[in-house]
Design a protein around this motif. Structure first.
Motif, PDB file in Angstrom:
ATOM      1  N   THR A  16       0.827  -1.198   0.000  1.00 19.86           N
ATOM      2  CA  THR A  16       0.000   0.000   0.000  1.00 19.86           C
ATOM      3  C   THR A  16       0.865   1.253   0.000  1.00 19.86           C
ATOM      4  OG1 THR A  16      -0.098   0.102   2.408  1.00 19.86           O
ATOM      5  CG2 THR A  16      -1.816  -1.177   1.308  1.00 19.86           C
ATOM      6  N   ASN A  17       0.225   2.350  -0.251  1.00 23.95           N
ATOM      7  CA  ASN A  17       0.882   3.649  -0.185  1.00 23.95           C
ATOM      8  C   ASN A  17       0.332   4.368   1.042  1.00 23.95           C
ATOM      9  OD1 ASN A  17       1.858   6.230  -0.455  1.00 23.95           O
ATOM     10  ND2 ASN A  17       1.174   6.510  -2.556  1.00 23.95           N
ATOM     11  N   PRO A  18       1.115   4.458   2.110  1.00 25.16           N
ATOM     12  CA  PRO A  18       0.599   5.085   3.327  1.00 25.16           C
ATOM     13  C   PRO A  18       0.248   6.559   3.143  1.00 25.16           C
ATOM     14  CG  PRO A  18       2.919   4.490   3.584  1.00 25.16           C
ATOM     15  CD  PRO A  18       2.476   3.968   2.257  1.00 25.16           C
ATOM     16  N   ALA A  19       0.769   7.196   2.109  1.00 24.68           N
ATOM     17  CA  ALA A  19       0.473   8.605   1.860  1.00 24.68           C
ATOM     18  C   ALA A  19      -0.842   8.802   1.119  1.00 24.68           C
ATOM     19  CB  ALA A  19       1.620   9.242   1.062  1.00 24.68           C
ATOM     20  N   SER A  20      -1.435   7.724   0.636  1.00 22.82           N
ATOM     21  CA  SER A  20      -2.675   7.823  -0.149  1.00 22.82           C
ATOM     22  C   SER A  20      -3.894   7.663   0.748  1.00 22.82           C
ATOM     23  CB  SER A  20      -2.701   6.737  -1.227  1.00 22.82           C
ATOM     24  OG  SER A  20      -3.920   6.773  -1.917  1.00 22.82           O
ATOM     25  N   GLU A  21      -4.921   8.442   0.448  1.00 22.56           N
ATOM     26  CA  GLU A  21      -6.184   8.301   1.175  1.00 22.56           C
ATOM     27  C   GLU A  21      -6.988   7.121   0.648  1.00 22.56           C
ATOM     28  OE1 GLU A  21      -8.345  11.963   1.273  1.00 22.56           O
ATOM     29  OE2 GLU A  21      -6.602  13.080   1.993  1.00 22.56           O
ATOM     30  N   ASN A  22      -6.717   6.711  -0.588  1.00 19.19           N
ATOM     31  CA  ASN A  22      -7.396   5.583  -1.196  1.00 19.19           C
ATOM     32  C   ASN A  22      -6.889   4.294  -0.550  1.00 19.19           C
ATOM     33  OD1 ASN A  22      -8.470   3.625  -2.924  1.00 19.19           O
ATOM     34  ND2 ASN A  22      -8.154   4.870  -4.734  1.00 19.19           N
ATOM     35  N   LYS A  23      -7.760   3.365  -0.326  1.00 19.63           N
ATOM     36  CA  LYS A  23      -7.390   2.121   0.356  1.00 19.63           C
ATOM     37  C   LYS A  23      -7.013   1.000  -0.603  1.00 19.63           C
ATOM     38  CE  LYS A  23      -8.032   3.936   4.319  1.00 19.63           C
ATOM     39  NZ  LYS A  23      -6.881   4.527   4.927  1.00 19.63           N
ATOM     40  N   SER A  24      -7.004   1.268  -1.913  1.00 18.39           N
ATOM     41  CA  SER A  24      -6.605   0.234  -2.868  1.00 18.39           C
ATOM     42  C   SER A  24      -5.172  -0.192  -2.581  1.00 18.39           C
ATOM     43  CB  SER A  24      -6.693   0.751  -4.300  1.00 18.39           C
ATOM     44  OG  SER A  24      -8.014   1.031  -4.646  1.00 18.39           O
ATOM     45  N   ALA A  25      -4.880  -1.429  -2.877  1.00 20.41           N
ATOM     46  CA  ALA A  25      -3.542  -1.947  -2.620  1.00 20.41           C
ATOM     47  C   ALA A  25      -3.173  -2.959  -3.700  1.00 20.41           C
ATOM     48  CB  ALA A  25      -3.481  -2.612  -1.246  1.00 20.41           C
ATOM     49  N   PHE A  26      -1.883  -3.201  -3.804  1.00 16.06           N
ATOM     50  CA  PHE A  26      -1.386  -4.248  -4.688  1.00 16.06           C
ATOM     51  C   PHE A  26      -1.420  -5.531  -3.873  1.00 16.06           C
ATOM     52  CE2 PHE A  26       1.552  -6.807  -7.043  1.00 16.06           C
ATOM     53  CZ  PHE A  26       1.469  -6.357  -8.350  1.00 16.06           C
ATOM     54  N   GLY A  27      -2.355  -6.409  -4.209  1.00 12.81           N
ATOM     55  CA  GLY A  27      -2.531  -7.647  -3.474  1.00 12.81           C
ATOM     56  C   GLY A  27      -2.666  -8.822  -4.425  1.00 12.81           C
ATOM     57  N   PRO A  28      -3.208  -9.923  -3.951  1.00 13.69           N
ATOM     58  CA  PRO A  28      -3.288 -11.138  -4.772  1.00 13.69           C
ATOM     59  C   PRO A  28      -4.023 -10.963  -6.099  1.00 13.69           C
ATOM     60  CG  PRO A  28      -3.908 -11.605  -2.501  1.00 13.69           C
ATOM     61  CD  PRO A  28      -3.744 -10.129  -2.604  1.00 13.69           C
ATOM     62  N   GLY A  29      -5.117 -10.225  -6.098  1.00 14.62           N
ATOM     63  CA  GLY A  29      -5.896 -10.061  -7.325  1.00 14.62           C
ATOM     64  C   GLY A  29      -5.173  -9.253  -8.385  1.00 14.62           C
ATOM     65  N   ASP A  63      -7.093   2.372 -10.619  1.00 13.79           N
ATOM     66  CA  ASP A  63      -7.188   2.701  -9.191  1.00 13.79           C
ATOM     67  C   ASP A  63      -5.884   2.380  -8.466  1.00 13.79           C
ATOM     68  OD1 ASP A  63      -9.800   3.542  -9.517  1.00 13.79           O
ATOM     69  OD2 ASP A  63     -10.700   1.760  -8.601  1.00 13.79           O
ATOM     70  N   THR A  64      -5.304   1.229  -8.788  1.00 17.32           N
ATOM     71  CA  THR A  64      -4.064   0.830  -8.128  1.00 17.32           C
ATOM     72  C   THR A  64      -2.916   1.753  -8.526  1.00 17.32           C
ATOM     73  OG1 THR A  64      -4.827  -1.463  -8.066  1.00 17.32           O
ATOM     74  CG2 THR A  64      -2.479  -1.096  -7.701  1.00 17.32           C
ATOM     75  N   GLU A  65      -2.829   2.082  -9.806  1.00 22.41           N
ATOM     76  CA  GLU A  65      -1.788   3.003 -10.263  1.00 22.41           C
ATOM     77  C   GLU A  65      -1.917   4.355  -9.558  1.00 22.41           C
ATOM     78  OE1 GLU A  65      -0.739   1.553 -14.798  1.00 22.41           O
ATOM     79  OE2 GLU A  65      -2.338   3.032 -14.544  1.00 22.41           O
ATOM     80  N   GLU A  66      -3.136   4.831  -9.454  1.00 24.58           N
ATOM     81  CA  GLU A  66      -3.362   6.127  -8.799  1.00 24.58           C
ATOM     82  C   GLU A  66      -2.980   6.065  -7.326  1.00 24.58           C
ATOM     83  OE1 GLU A  66      -7.161   8.809  -7.538  1.00 24.58           O
ATOM     84  OE2 GLU A  66      -7.161   8.030  -9.588  1.00 24.58           O
ATOM     85  N   THR A  67      -3.389   5.010  -6.647  1.00 27.24           N
ATOM     86  CA  THR A  67      -3.103   4.870  -5.224  1.00 27.24           C
ATOM     87  C   THR A  67      -1.611   4.750  -4.949  1.00 27.24           C
ATOM     88  OG1 THR A  67      -5.216   3.803  -4.808  1.00 27.24           O
ATOM     89  CG2 THR A  67      -3.494   3.419  -3.186  1.00 27.24           C
ATOM     90  N   LEU A  68      -0.938   3.911  -5.730  1.00 27.23           N
ATOM     91  CA  LEU A  68       0.484   3.668  -5.480  1.00 27.23           C
ATOM     92  C   LEU A  68       1.378   4.759  -6.068  1.00 27.23           C
ATOM     93  CD1 LEU A  68       0.713  -0.183  -6.131  1.00 27.23           C
ATOM     94  CD2 LEU A  68       0.345   1.010  -3.955  1.00 27.23           C
ATOM     95  N   GLY A  69       0.853   5.507  -7.023  1.00 23.09           N
ATOM     96  CA  GLY A  69       1.683   6.504  -7.691  1.00 23.09           C
ATOM     97  C   GLY A  69       2.694   5.867  -8.619  1.00 23.09           C
ATOM     98  N   VAL A  70       2.344   4.700  -9.158  1.00 24.52           N
ATOM     99  CA  VAL A  70       3.231   3.925 -10.025  1.00 24.52           C
ATOM    100  C   VAL A  70       2.439   3.490 -11.251  1.00 24.52           C
ATOM    101  CG1 VAL A  70       4.544   1.772 -10.221  1.00 24.52           C
ATOM    102  CG2 VAL A  70       4.584   3.050  -8.084  1.00 24.52           C
TER     103      VAL A  70
END
Length: 114
Positions: A16-29, A63-70
């Motif tokens: 996860t990106n602790p600096a992001s307000e979004n709760k999306s994360a890079f996980g199994p899916g 969503d994941t790209e936005e959350t992680l900034g990657v």
């Protein structure tokens, strides 16, 4: 052998990106989706192999790209998609973490339930 020794562990990792307000994360899916892109050369093919709508896969990636900034994918329209260098590094790190922590969890579990 007792019933507890027959059981196994499952470790689920999220990046996860602790600096992001979004709760999306890079996980199994998302890892499975990225592996599909890596192996099949397109987000559409990866989504289909997971029985997922392309629109949902696209939304998850965005969503994941936005959350992680990657940026995870390079999109080439009708020619498919590939993982970016950062996307490949993140996927490789994730898969390695998943494997190593899974192995360690199995060892620790075996020690704790003997």
């Amino acid at each position: 052998m007792g019933q507890l020794q027959k059981l196994s562990t499952v470790v689920r990792i999220n990046v996860t990106n602790p600096a992001s307000e979004n709760k999306s994360a890079f996980g199994p899916g998302i890892a499975a989706l990225c592996e599909g892109v890596r192996n099949q050369g397109s987000l559409n093919a990866a989504a289909k192999s997971m029985r997922m709508a392309y629109s949902k896969a696209w939304r998850i990636i965005k969503d994941t790209e936005e959350t992680l900034g990657v940026q995870l994918l390079l999109r080439d329209g009708a020619h498919g998609s590939t993982l970016t260098e950062e996307g490949n590094r993140l996927l490789d790190a994730y898969l390695t973490l998943q494997q190593r922590l899974g192995e360690e969890a199995e060892k620790l579990y075996a020690e704790l339930v003997r």
